[in-house]
Design an enzyme around this catalytic site. Structure first.
Site, mmCIF file in Angstrom:
data_model
loop_
_atom_site.group_PDB
_atom_site.id
_atom_site.type_symbol
_atom_site.label_atom_id
_atom_site.label_comp_id
_atom_site.label_asym_id
_atom_site.label_seq_id
_atom_site.Cartn_x
_atom_site.Cartn_y
_atom_site.Cartn_z
ATOM 1 N N GLY A 69 47.111 40.645 33.801
ATOM 2 C CA GLY A 69 48.587 40.771 34.016
ATOM 3 C C GLY A 69 48.885 41.098 35.340
ATOM 4 O O GLY A 69 49.700 40.543 36.199
ATOM 5 N N SER A 70 47.992 42.103 35.999
ATOM 6 C CA SER A 70 48.445 42.479 37.051
ATOM 7 C C SER A 70 47.544 42.085 38.270
ATOM 8 O O SER A 70 47.860 42.481 39.540
ATOM 9 C CB SER A 70 48.484 43.947 37.169
ATOM 10 O OG SER A 70 47.353 44.498 36.520
ATOM 11 N N ASP B 146 49.471 48.081 26.428
ATOM 12 C CA ASP B 146 48.597 46.920 26.472
ATOM 13 C C ASP B 146 47.377 46.784 25.526
ATOM 14 O O ASP B 146 46.562 46.403 26.029
ATOM 15 C CB ASP B 146 48.656 46.167 27.659
ATOM 16 C CG ASP B 146 48.447 44.628 27.714
ATOM 17 O OD1 ASP B 146 48.857 44.163 26.460
ATOM 18 O OD2 ASP B 146 48.024 44.101 28.490
ATOM 19 N N LYS C 159 39.478 45.642 41.345
ATOM 20 C CA LYS C 159 40.892 44.871 40.746
ATOM 21 C C LYS C 159 41.652 44.736 42.024
ATOM 22 O O LYS C 159 42.267 45.617 42.780
ATOM 23 C CB LYS C 159 41.679 45.750 39.925
ATOM 24 C CG LYS C 159 42.846 45.028 39.299
ATOM 25 C CD LYS C 159 43.044 45.713 37.951
ATOM 26 C CE LYS C 159 44.080 44.737 37.141
ATOM 27 N NZ LYS C 159 44.141 44.708 35.752
ATOM 28 N N LEU D 252 35.412 38.493 37.630
ATOM 29 C CA LEU D 252 35.010 38.835 36.053
ATOM 30 C C LEU D 252 36.333 38.527 35.133
ATOM 31 O O LEU D 252 35.951 38.410 34.131
ATOM 32 C CB LEU D 252 34.927 40.492 35.846
ATOM 33 C CG LEU D 252 33.690 41.151 36.744
ATOM 34 C CD1 LEU D 252 33.597 42.607 36.663
ATOM 35 C CD2 LEU D 252 32.307 40.700 36.165
ATOM 36 N N GLY D 253 37.288 38.360 35.729
ATOM 37 C CA GLY D 253 38.469 38.298 34.900
ATOM 38 C C GLY D 253 39.996 38.263 35.541
ATOM 39 O O GLY D 253 39.905 38.554 36.861
ATOM 40 N N VAL E 1 40.064 40.761 38.711
ATOM 41 C CA VAL E 1 38.875 41.831 38.790
ATOM 42 C C VAL E 1 37.545 41.093 39.116
ATOM 43 O O VAL E 1 37.149 39.987 38.641
ATOM 44 C CB VAL E 1 38.892 42.286 37.331
ATOM 45 C CG1 VAL E 1 37.632 43.608 37.491
ATOM 46 C CG2 VAL E 1 40.103 42.818 36.666
#
Ligand SMILES: *[C@@H]1O[C@H](CO)[C@@H](O)[C@H](O)[C@H]1NC(C)=O
Ligand SMILES: *[C@@H]1O[C@H](CO)[C@@H](O)[C@H](O)[C@H]1NC(C)=O
Ligand SMILES: *[C@@H]1O[C@H](CO)[C@@H](O)[C@H](O)[C@H]1NC(C)=O
Ligand SMILES: *[C@@H]1O[C@H](CO)[C@@H](O)[C@H](O)[C@H]1NC(C)=O
Ligand SMILES: *[C@@H]1O[C@H](CO)[C@@H](O)[C@H](O)[C@H]1NC(C)=O
Ligand SMILES: *[C@@H]1O[C@H](CO)[C@@H](O)[C@H](O)[C@H]1NC(C)=O
Ligand SMILES: *[C@@H]1O[C@H](CO)[C@@H](O)[C@H](O)[C@H]1NC(C)=O
Ligand SMILES: *[C@@H]1O[C@H](CO)[C@@H](O)[C@H](O)[C@H]1NC(C)=O
Ligand SMILES: CC(=O)N[C@H]1CO[C@H](CO)[C@@H](O)[C@@H]1O
Length: 651
Positions: free
Chosen positions: A336-337, A451, A354, A332-333, A340
């Site tokens: 930064g960490s 964020d 994630k 899905l994307g 997903v």
């Protein structure tokens, strides 16, 4: 007013700078070394040495654009190397490196016995390993990376291929003779190709020649792809149909006074980044010491019965199956960490999973406890954390799946949707405010998100906003690094005191929220490099100053709601005021949003760096009006003329 002017000019030089130059902080390849045979016994020391080495690399990069550092002794010795492409100027180099540095952590030796990694960006390079590779020209991890797209059909492929061939041969001959670096282009038969070749600083010219000769051979497999790169141990070679490099024979970009100030801002940003890295290191080492004892009595995998029985505990295998083994099509994307993925559990429930860059097996207790706490946070405007997997080879977090896209995609990427109506925008702004107010003031944990931005606000089927990724900072107290993962990318959302001093309170979230409101209501992104190159906060403030806030409202908003919409813009301006104390709390914002009769105060400060209130202490700089001399910048404490020093050395 002078100061406001200064700030605007600063922003303009910033936007001009970001538009004209490009630190090329885009990843070309990450190659982690997986040596499964090495003994993991002393991994902790190795990691500490790694972090120390990375810390030592940064100030060198900022001074000379390359750095070779060794830390540790015996079999935990770490060799670290960094270098920028030679056509980048120092500021772009710093930006590129700051981002590269946070991402190379993905190769940290947490998993198995990884003891080495190389990260190639198009503007800079980092490598660490357990042996001295500094003058190596070719090695096992060498890669050739071709673009996926062929050149445009209007381009004659035969000519293109011939041009690429000539270009890379020329570059490979010239670079070793020219201080290990050469750029150039070949334009024949109406087809242009551009290229760059560079060998690392410590590679001598005969090794450079050798390295590039190999690169020329390997890159010849790329045409007719429009771009090709060879990423070798000792050199980097790239060709492209785009001119991606700076022409170093032309005079270097003129840094006027505004840009000098930019340099200061950036330098201070880097000092705070460096500082957080140091703190992260300290925390990490401290944590390691404490954990060591714990771990001795508790082997990995031997999870407590509480964890095993908990509903929050997902098995790695089931999540692997749910995502079809993390298949690309389910991605899905990427944040930064971690990345997903969309997954479907055996019971049919759709979730978002994630995959964290950081392996948390070392922190099982802590991690599980935090997941437990955060999963207890329920609010209609927060994405729910369902659980985690901590037993597999990597750590996974399981979230509620939110079907629509992020607010960012909805507003600025999707082409086939109607512009959001007033009702929807109001709902989104209010919901986001309520979610934040809950995090800040109502939940028992008092969470600062850190964020808030359009892409972290997801939209439900009925356009209910849901804030994603909160609490990650709590899960990773050691991971202070994502502050800097997107210096250019999310700078527009960061409160001034946060950028300059790393000072983090709820009011930093309030600032980000203010930027978000401005974007949602004006329909324009707060990027420094927009079409008309006008920084949206400045534009809205100008409209406000001229008493014409209505004109800043997105034309797509229905006429009869423009008055209400401009009220929201005013709230946005209140939230982005320069000094944190003058910004409202999120619960106040919610009150303003819901009680229409409530008088909204007048914002008194534009979003600029306040010279007196928020910048004090040894790290700080004073910001003077634009028309005064740079010398009037002063250090409020510490040695008198260390300003230049502080630009060069981020500590
Ligand atoms: C893996 O580690 C062992 C022991 O440190 C070393 O002898 C070996 O050369 C390493 N292999 C690679 C591929 O680096
Ligand atoms: C490694 O880094 C630590 C912490 O910065 C430093 O104290 C030590 O002197 C360094 N060791 C070497 C061999 O450079
Ligand atoms: C590489 O550099 C190291 C140290 O700088 C040196 O000892 C070694 O001989 C060099 N290796 C080669 C092959 O030149
Ligand atoms: C491409 O260029 C070559 C050499 O100029 C020429 O012989 C060839 O016919 C061209 N091909 C096409 C498809 O135009
Ligand atoms: C490479 O290109 C430069 C500039 O275009 C030219 O001066 C030089 O002769 C070329 N060298 C080779 C080996 O083709
Ligand atoms: C670099 O710039 C100079 C002057 O602007 C120009 O003459 C030269 O052709 C350029 N070189 C390349 C490789 O683009
Ligand atoms: C060169 O390219 C331009 C635009 O791409 C085109 O108009 C022109 O006809 C081309 N010339 C030749 C000789 O192919
Ligand atoms: C250059 O480096 C290579 C490999 O590191 C080494 O074999 C060679 O002797 C060096 N040459 C010179 C002239 O130093
Ligand atoms: C990635 C790649 O294509 N590597 C090749 C580069 O060239 C050498 C020979 O010079 C090959 O051995 C590599 O496989």
């Amino acid at each position: 007013m002078n100061q406001f002017l200064f700030f605007l000019i600063l922003l303009f030089s910033f936007s001009a700078k970001l538009c004209l130059s490009d630190p090329r902080a885009t990843e070309a390849a990450l190659v982690c070394k997986n040596n499964r045979t090495a003994a993991p016994a002393d991994r902790q020391t190795f990691v500490s040495n790694f972090l120390a080495a990375m810390d030592a690399v940064t100030p060198l990069i900022v001074r000379q654009k390359y750095a070779a550092v060794v830390n540790g002794t015996g079999n935990t010795k770490v060799y670290a190397y960094g270098e920028c492409m030679k056509d980048l100027d120092q500021i772009d180099c710093n930006i590129c490196f700051a981002q590269c540095k946070t991402q190379v952590l993905r190769c940290l030796p947490f998993q198995l016995a990884t003891r080495g990694g190389r990260l190639f960006y198009d503007g800079c390079y980092i490598r660490y390993d357990e042996y001295n590779f500094f003058n190596e020209s070719l090695g096992v991890g060498d890669r050739t990376v071709c673009a996926t797209k062929d050149v445009a059909s209007s381009i004659n492929q035969t000519v293109f291929e011939a041009n690429v061939k000539q270009l890379v041969r020329n570059l490979s001959v010239e670079a070793p003779k020219n201080d290990n670096f050469f750029v150039g282009s070949v334009s024949r038969g109406n087809v242009s190709v551009y290229g760059l070749a560079q060998c690392w600083e410590l590679v001598n010219s005969s090794a450079c020649e050798n390295c590039l000769a190999n690169a020329v051979l390997n890159i010849s497999s790329c045409p007719p792809k429009e771009e090709g790169r060879v990423l070798n141990a000792g050199c980097y070679l790239r060709y492209s149909t785009e001119k991606f490099y700076y022409n170093s024979t032309a005079s270097p970009p003129i840094r006027n006074r505004g840009n000098r100030k930019l340099a200061i801002i950036l330098a201070t940003t880097f000092s705070s980044v460096a500082l957080t890295l140091i703190i992260a290191t300290a925390l990490f080492c401290l944590n390691k010491k404490l954990e060591k004892k714990k771990r001795e009595r508790k082997q990995l995998g031997a999870l407590s019965p509480i964890v095993n029985k908990s509903k929050l505990n997902f098995s790695y295998e089931s999540l692997e199956r749910a995502t079809n083994y993390f298949h690309e099509s389910n991605k899905l994307g990427q944040g930064g960490s971690g990345s997903v993925y969309k997954g479907t559990l055996p019971n049919g429930k759709v979730v978002a999973i994630k995959r964290l860059f950081f392996n948390t097996r070392q922190w099982v207790d802590h991690f599980f406890n935090e997941v437990n706490l955060i999963s207890g946070i329920h609010h209609k405007n927060l994405v729910k954390l369902l659980g985690c997997s901590i037993t597999g080879p990597e750590s996974l977090l399981v979230y509620e799946y939110v079907p629509n896209q992020s607010l960012h995609d909805y507003l600025f990427v999707k082409k086939d949707v109607e512009p959001l109506r007033w009702e929807a925008r109001y709902k989104i702004v209010l919901g986001t405010a309520e979610g934040l107010a809950y995090l800040h003031e109502e939940s028992k944990l008092r969470i600062i998100h850190r964020d808030i931005k359009l892409s972290n606000v997801l939209l439900d089927e009925d356009l209910t906003p849901k804030i994603a990724d909160f609490g990650l900072a709590r899960l990773f107290p050691e991971d202070k690094t994502h502050i800097s993962t997107g210096i250019a990318g999310t700078l527009g959302y960061m409160a001034p005191e946060y950028v300059v001093r790393g000072q983090l309170t709820e009011k930093a979230d309030v600032y980000s929220f203010g930027v978000l409101v401005t974007e949602v209501i004006s329909g324009k992104r707060n990027k420094f490099c927009s079409q008309d190159s006008v920084f949206i906060l400045h534009k809205v403030w100008n409209h406000y100053d001229a008493d014409k806030l209505c004109d800043a409202v997105d034309p797509a908003i229905e006429d009869n709601f423009r008055e209400k919409a401009s009220r929201l813009l005013q709230i946005g301006l209140l939230c982005v005021q320069a000094s944190a104390e003058t910004r409202p709390s999120m619960s106040t914002v919610v009150k303003w949003l819901t009680e229409e009769s409530h008088e909204i105060p007048e914002p008194t400060q534009p979003p600029f760096l306040n010279p007196s209130s928020s910048l004090e202490g040894s790290q700080s700089i004073s910001v003077a009006p634009y028309n005064s001399q740079p010398e009037s910048y002063s250090q409020s404490s510490g040695s008198g003329n260390s300003l230049t020093q502080s630009i060069i050395e981020p500590r």
